[in-house]
Structures are given as C-alpha cells and as structure tokens.
Design a protein around this motif. Structure first.
Motif, PDB file in Angstrom:
ATOM      1  N   CYS A 195       0.908  -1.289  -0.033  1.00 30.47           N
ATOM      2  CA  CYS A 195       0.036  -0.023   0.010  1.00 30.47           C
ATOM      3  C   CYS A 195       0.705   1.324   0.074  1.00 30.47           C
ATOM      4  N   TRP A 196       2.159   1.050  -0.585  1.00 28.92           N
ATOM      5  CA  TRP A 196       2.860   2.290  -0.459  1.00 28.92           C
ATOM      6  C   TRP A 196       2.256   3.470  -1.268  1.00 28.92           C
ATOM      7  N   THR A 200      -0.044   8.067   2.505  1.00 28.07           N
ATOM      8  CA  THR A 200       0.272   9.452   2.395  1.00 28.07           C
ATOM      9  C   THR A 200       1.646   9.659   3.166  1.00 28.07           C
ATOM     10  N   GLN A 201       2.555  10.569   2.513  1.00 28.06           N
ATOM     11  CA  GLN A 201       3.730  10.954   2.994  1.00 28.06           C
ATOM     12  C   GLN A 201       4.173  11.267   4.589  1.00 28.06           C
ATOM     13  N   ASP A 202       2.651  11.858   5.007  1.00 32.29           N
ATOM     14  CA  ASP A 202       2.411  12.108   6.235  1.00 32.29           C
ATOM     15  C   ASP A 202       2.570  10.911   7.145  1.00 32.29           C
ATOM     16  N   ALA A 203       1.688   9.928   6.957  1.00 29.83           N
ATOM     17  CA  ALA A 203       1.615   8.649   7.295  1.00 29.83           C
ATOM     18  C   ALA A 203       3.049   7.985   7.487  1.00 29.83           C
ATOM     19  N   LYS A 204       3.538   7.976   6.469  1.00 31.98           N
ATOM     20  CA  LYS A 204       4.818   7.515   6.150  1.00 31.98           C
ATOM     21  C   LYS A 204       5.886   7.844   7.206  1.00 31.98           C
ATOM     22  N   GLU A 205       5.939   9.366   7.330  1.00 29.33           N
ATOM     23  CA  GLU A 205       6.769   9.997   8.149  1.00 29.33           C
ATOM     24  C   GLU A 205       6.499   9.865   9.687  1.00 29.33           C
ATOM     25  N   ARG A 206       5.318   9.539  10.168  1.00 27.91           N
ATOM     26  CA  ARG A 206       4.882   9.162  11.355  1.00 27.91           C
ATOM     27  C   ARG A 206       5.440   7.727  11.702  1.00 27.91           C
ATOM     28  N   ILE A 207       5.498   6.790  10.775  1.00 26.00           N
ATOM     29  CA  ILE A 207       6.180   5.619  10.834  1.00 26.00           C
ATOM     30  C   ILE A 207       7.510   5.682  10.836  1.00 26.00           C
ATOM     31  N   VAL A 208       8.222   6.465  10.261  1.00 19.71           N
ATOM     32  CA  VAL A 208       9.744   6.813  10.522  1.00 19.71           C
ATOM     33  C   VAL A 208      10.000   7.139  11.814  1.00 19.71           C
ATOM     34  N   GLY A 345      -2.813   4.164   7.152  1.00 24.22           N
ATOM     35  CA  GLY A 345      -1.403   4.093   7.371  1.00 24.22           C
ATOM     36  C   GLY A 345      -0.785   4.042   8.635  1.00 24.22           C
ATOM     37  N   VAL A 346      -1.538   3.712   9.563  1.00 25.84           N
ATOM     38  CA  VAL A 346      -1.152   3.835  10.925  1.00 25.84           C
ATOM     39  C   VAL A 346      -0.470   2.359  11.182  1.00 25.84           C
ATOM     40  N   LEU A 347       0.864   2.591  11.776  1.00 23.96           N
ATOM     41  CA  LEU A 347       1.682   1.378  12.160  1.00 23.96           C
ATOM     42  C   LEU A 347       0.977   0.450  13.182  1.00 23.96           C
ATOM     43  N   GLU A 397       8.108   4.104 -19.521  1.00 27.20           N
ATOM     44  CA  GLU A 397       8.240   5.227 -18.993  1.00 27.20           C
ATOM     45  C   GLU A 397       7.591   5.284 -17.574  1.00 27.20           C
ATOM     46  N   ILE A 398       6.480   4.736 -17.305  1.00 29.11           N
ATOM     47  CA  ILE A 398       5.817   5.091 -16.234  1.00 29.11           C
ATOM     48  C   ILE A 398       6.253   4.188 -15.152  1.00 29.11           C
ATOM     49  N   LEU A 399       7.115   2.982 -15.361  1.00 27.99           N
ATOM     50  CA  LEU A 399       7.645   2.465 -14.361  1.00 27.99           C
ATOM     51  C   LEU A 399       9.126   3.071 -14.055  1.00 27.99           C
ATOM     52  N   LYS A 400       9.719   3.711 -14.799  1.00 27.97           N
ATOM     53  CA  LYS A 400      10.677   4.633 -14.428  1.00 27.97           C
ATOM     54  C   LYS A 400      10.666   5.864 -13.394  1.00 27.97           C
ATOM     55  N   TYR A 401       9.332   6.608 -13.894  1.00 27.86           N
ATOM     56  CA  TYR A 401       8.994   7.468 -13.198  1.00 27.86           C
ATOM     57  C   TYR A 401       8.575   7.076 -11.690  1.00 27.86           C
ATOM     58  N   ASP A 402       8.092   5.786 -11.518  1.00 31.35           N
ATOM     59  CA  ASP A 402       7.551   5.476 -10.272  1.00 31.35           C
ATOM     60  C   ASP A 402       8.745   5.234  -9.457  1.00 31.35           C
ATOM     61  N   VAL A 403       9.853   4.589 -10.156  1.00 31.64           N
ATOM     62  CA  VAL A 403      11.056   4.106  -9.217  1.00 31.64           C
ATOM     63  C   VAL A 403      11.725   5.415  -8.797  1.00 31.64           C
ATOM     64  N   GLU A 404      11.726   6.717  -9.690  1.00 33.07           N
ATOM     65  CA  GLU A 404      12.521   7.857  -9.379  1.00 33.07           C
ATOM     66  C   GLU A 404      11.538   8.587  -8.223  1.00 33.07           C
ATOM     67  N   LEU A 405      10.294   8.440  -8.452  1.00 27.92           N
ATOM     68  CA  LEU A 405       9.360   8.920  -7.318  1.00 27.92           C
ATOM     69  C   LEU A 405       9.605   8.302  -6.064  1.00 27.92           C
ATOM     70  N   ARG A 406       9.736   7.014  -6.096  1.00 32.80           N
ATOM     71  CA  ARG A 406       9.892   6.285  -4.489  1.00 32.80           C
ATOM     72  C   ARG A 406      11.183   6.701  -4.232  1.00 32.80           C
ATOM     73  N   GLN A 407      12.372   6.984  -4.962  1.00 29.03           N
ATOM     74  CA  GLN A 407      13.721   7.454  -4.513  1.00 29.03           C
ATOM     75  C   GLN A 407      13.638   8.663  -4.097  1.00 29.03           C
ATOM     76  N   HIS A 408      12.619   9.515  -4.517  1.00 29.08           N
ATOM     77  CA  HIS A 408      12.642  10.685  -3.912  1.00 29.08           C
ATOM     78  C   HIS A 408      11.964  11.020  -2.424  1.00 29.08           C
ATOM     79  N   HIS A 409      10.799  10.053  -2.414  1.00 27.41           N
ATOM     80  CA  HIS A 409      10.013  10.091  -1.274  1.00 27.41           C
ATOM     81  C   HIS A 409      11.133   9.497  -0.042  1.00 27.41           C
TER      82      HIS A 409
END
Length: 483
Positions: A195-196, A200-208, A345-347, A397-409
């Motif tokens: 469910c990555w 949300t990015q906020d939920a991921k930050e809470r987990i971190v 997204g709650v741990l 192209e879409i796969l490449k974008y997904d990979v780069e977006l995950r790297q940024h997040h």
C-alpha cells in the motif's frame, strides 16, 4: 490430558539468547520474568518432571535424528545452501500440540498462512482469539526460538514499537509436531510494500519517527556482549572489533578451504582461490579501519591464521576481563514487507524477529532496511506527459517515473529519520556519520565469500589499496549493496 506447561521463562537460555544485558537493564531486575515482562508459558523445558521418555518415544518420529525434517539444497550457486523441509507439519499434530500446551477441551482452527526461509506460519484461532503459530526447521536448534522469544519480550518491555506478544513456545522438539514452535499474537494489517502508493507521505513520516524512537532506545540500552543474539556461542563479551573481524575472517577462510578441497570443477576452484586471496587482502586492511588492541594485542598472525582451533576462538571470545565491544539490538530487516499498517497508514506492528542480532554500534547505527538506497534523489522527478494524460501504453516510462518518485520520497524520509535521531539521540547520528568506513569494511567481510558479490568487494579493496585505475575517492561499499 494434562497440560505439560511450566509458567516461567528459563533464565539461562533467555539471557544467553539476548546476548547479555547492559548495566542499565540489569538494574531493573535479576529475575528473568521481571526483566522480560509478563511470563510466557514455556512448554517441554528440559528437565521438566512431567516429561516421560516413553511418551516422547511413542509420539515423536525425530527421536535420535536431530536433523529430522531438514535437508540442504543448492540452486545453481555452488557455494550457497538453502534449507528445505522434508516433512510438512500436519494440522492434526499442531492441534494435538495446542491441546497439550493450552487446553485439550478447546476447539482449535488451524490454517496454513505462509512459508518462510526457516519456518512455516499458521493461523490459529480458539475462543475468539486470533494467533499466529511459527514452526521452525532445526537450522539453529533451540537458540533461534529462544532468541526470538527473548527479543520480542525485550522490545515489548523497553520500547513502544508494536510487536507480537508471545503466549506459548517450545524450544525443544518434544511435541507432536516434531519441531520447535512459537505461538504469538496475530497483527492485523497490510505490509507497507503493498500500500505504498496509497499511504500518504505524512503517514510514512509518522512511521519513520516511531522507528527512530525505537532505534534511539536500543542505542541507549547497549549490551556488553555477543554479536549474534541467535548464536549461543557468541553471547559472552568479545574483544575489540579488530579482534572480532580477525576471528570471522579466520572462520570464513577455514570453510572456503574445505570447499576448495572438495571442489572438482576448475572454474569453482578459481572462484574459491580468488575469495581466499581476497580474505588475505582484507586481513591486511583491518588496521585501516579498526585500532588493534592495546596492551593485550597479539602479534599479527601469518597468512594462514585460520588454522587455529575452535577452542582458541572460544577462549578469545570469552575473555570478559579484557576490552570488549559495546553492542545494541539491531533488526536488519525492518523492510516494507515487515511493517504492517492499517487502511489509514497507521503502524500496527513490526514483524520478522527470528534472526535479530546484537551488533557493534558502527554496524547498527544505520538506516532501517526500508530506507536503504544507494543514493539520494533530492529533486522530485518530472511527471511524464503520458502519465498526466493517462496514456498508459508506455509502461517503461511509467515504471521509470515510479522508481524515481519512490527514490525521492525515500530521500525525504531519510532526512526525517536523521532529524528525529538528532533530537532523540545525537550520539547515534555521530556514530552514523563517523563510522561509515567501518560499515564498508563490515560489508566486505560479509560478502567476501558471496559468489555474486565478491568481485564488487575486490573492486572496493583495489580502491582502498590505491590500485584502482580511477583517480577518484574510495566509494562506499555498504551503500553500493543497498541498490
């Protein structure tokens, strides 16, 4: 049918499995139950008065065969072996074991759930209670089971990280299943990997931040001994990291020499010889990364120092009155698969504690596994035209974008993790930055006998020795393996 259950956690194996206790934790209590929280019912402890040889002989087919149910198989890689089950635990035997351990009058529902590398996992329910049963192959008899029980109890007692609570376990094979097992809480949730995108990015930050809090507590509660919590032989204090890497390289070298004697194909012999040469080069580099012991230092051994005996290694490891390395609990697989979250997204829990280690600080002070990547991507990738217009035919192209977006997040989350650790435990951050080169050497030791990675280690050793053809600074080996 009387339940053969002892309601105390045997103190000696638990203390061995947790790799010794720091003075801070020892102050809590010398009693195993108070040290590790509420009691867990340990079934069929050695020496239990209720065990009868005749009963065991009638029930358990593995009697006299400690490797019953286990075989080792090669899949193309001539160096590596993987464990396989030759006997599948039956549902009937699991129910019989639960009746013996809990209550013979209850109705148990057992369903196979998942196959791990060393275990079979089953869903168990009775009286509305939902549990998980892990059944272990005898890869590391007793210690793997006892280590997981002790570790889960320590984490539950000393941190706020949600982990499964252990209800019953048996670290012997004296049960109808014929294998060791643990019965623990079932954590309902979805692996973050699945469910990555929707989390949300906020939920991921809470987990971190929650995992950073756990890491800070582990740093504060350091142990005075052994590297691997699941290996009883190394639970007592060992000398400095300089000495410890010497022992590990010696053991790896001895194993490779045995394989070299058995190898018949020339290409296999060339690979093994190359690995042995690499080990000799790593020995020569130890002084660049670890200070030799002071007044207790032995003279540097010869190239063939691996010929020492196990007794000599044990004596070296158990020299508790000499300088030793501080260690901390380190879960090396807090991955997206082992982080469970709810629909918001709650741990909900972190799983996968069967091979958790107590590692030196230079190795344990690093990003959790789900934040690993070889480099940061600070700038968010540009959204492809075909993605914005919902033209999905260009999957590459879409796969490449997904990979780069995950790297940024992940880059953003790594910053959150470091910022949180800086607030909670600046000493951890200091070790994280100052001990990078030691982590590289550790990665070299771990992969010098890996058929698919030792050439990368050779490249790194060339760079460290100044033999590289490129006029570049030495690159990070442990980050290279994060790709």
């Amino acid at each position: 049918m009387q339940s053969n259950t002892e309601q105390t956690l045997d103190e000696a194996p638990v203390q061995d499995a947790i790799s010794g206790q720091s003075e801070q934790l020892r102050a809590l209590s010398q009693d195993a139950d108070s040290l590790f929280g509420d009691f867990v019912e340990s079934v069929n402890n050695d020496g239990d008065a209720n065990d009868t040889p005749s009963d065991s002989a009638n029930i358990f087919p593995h009697q006299g065969d400690p490797a019953y149910g286990l075989q080792w198989t090669r899949d193309g890689d001539f160096l590596s072996l993987r464990p396989e089950w030759t006997v599948e635990p039956s549902v009937d035997s699991i129910i019989s074991t639960l009746q013996k351990a809990i209550d013979p009058r209850k109705q148990y529902v057992v369903q196979h759930h998942w196959n791990g590398a060393y275990s079979r996992i089953y869903r168990v329910s009775y009286d509305g209670i939902q549990l998980i049963l892990k059944v272990y192959l005898p890869v590391c008899p007793r210690t793997m089971t006892e280590s997981e029980v002790a570790t889960l109890r320590w984490v539950d007692q000393n941190t706020r990280l949600p982990v499964p609570k252990v209800h019953y376990y048996d670290s012997t094979r004296n049960n109808p299943i014929g294998f060791e097992w643990i019965l623990m809480d079932r954590i309902d949730g979805t692996p973050l990997f699945e469910c990555w995108r929707s989390t949300t990015q906020d939920a991921k930050e809470r987990i971190v931040k929650q995992i950073a809090e756990y890491a800070a507590i582990c740093f504060a509660c350091q142990f005075n001994g052994g590297e691997r919590a699941s290996i009883r032989h190394y639970t007592k204090p060992f000398r400095t990291a300089f000495k410890w890497t010497k022992i590990r390289l010696r053991l790896i070298s001895a194993e490779l020499r045995l394989k070299l004697d058995e190898a018949t194909e020339e290409d296999h012999r060339m690979i093994l010889s190359g690995m042995l040469d690499l080990i000799d080069r790593l020995r020569g580099l130890r002084g660049k990364f670890f200070l030799p012991p002071g007044p207790f230092s032995d003279s540097e051994p010869s190239t063939y120092e691996d010929e020492s005996t196990d007794e000599e290694d044990a004596e070296t490891i158990n020299e508790g009155d000499k300088p030793h390395e501080q260690t901390m609990l380190w879960h090396d697989d807090i991955s997206l698969d082992n982080i469970l979250v709810d629909e918001n997204g709650v741990l909900q829990g972190v799983i996968g504690w069967s091979c958790v280690s107590c590692l030196p600080l230079y190795e344990a002070c690093q990003f959790p596994a789900f934040l690993h990547q070889a480099w940061d991507r600070a700038v968010e990738p540009r959204t492809p035209y075909r993605v914005t217009r919902a033209y999905l035919e260009n999957k590459e192209e879409i796969l490449k974008y997904d990979v780069e977006l995950r790297q940024h997040h992940l880059t953003l989350l790594r910053r959150v993790f470091i910022d949180e650790m800086m607030q909670r435990c600046p000493e951890w951050v200091d070790a994280f930055y100052r001990q990078r080169s030691r982590r590289d050497y550790e990665a070299a030791v771990q992969n010098c006998d890996n058929e698919f990675a030792y050439k990368i280690v050779e490249e790194w050793v060339d760079a460290v020795e100044g033999k590289s053809n490129f006029n570049k600074p030495v690159w990070s080996l442990h980050e290279r393996f994060m790709r």
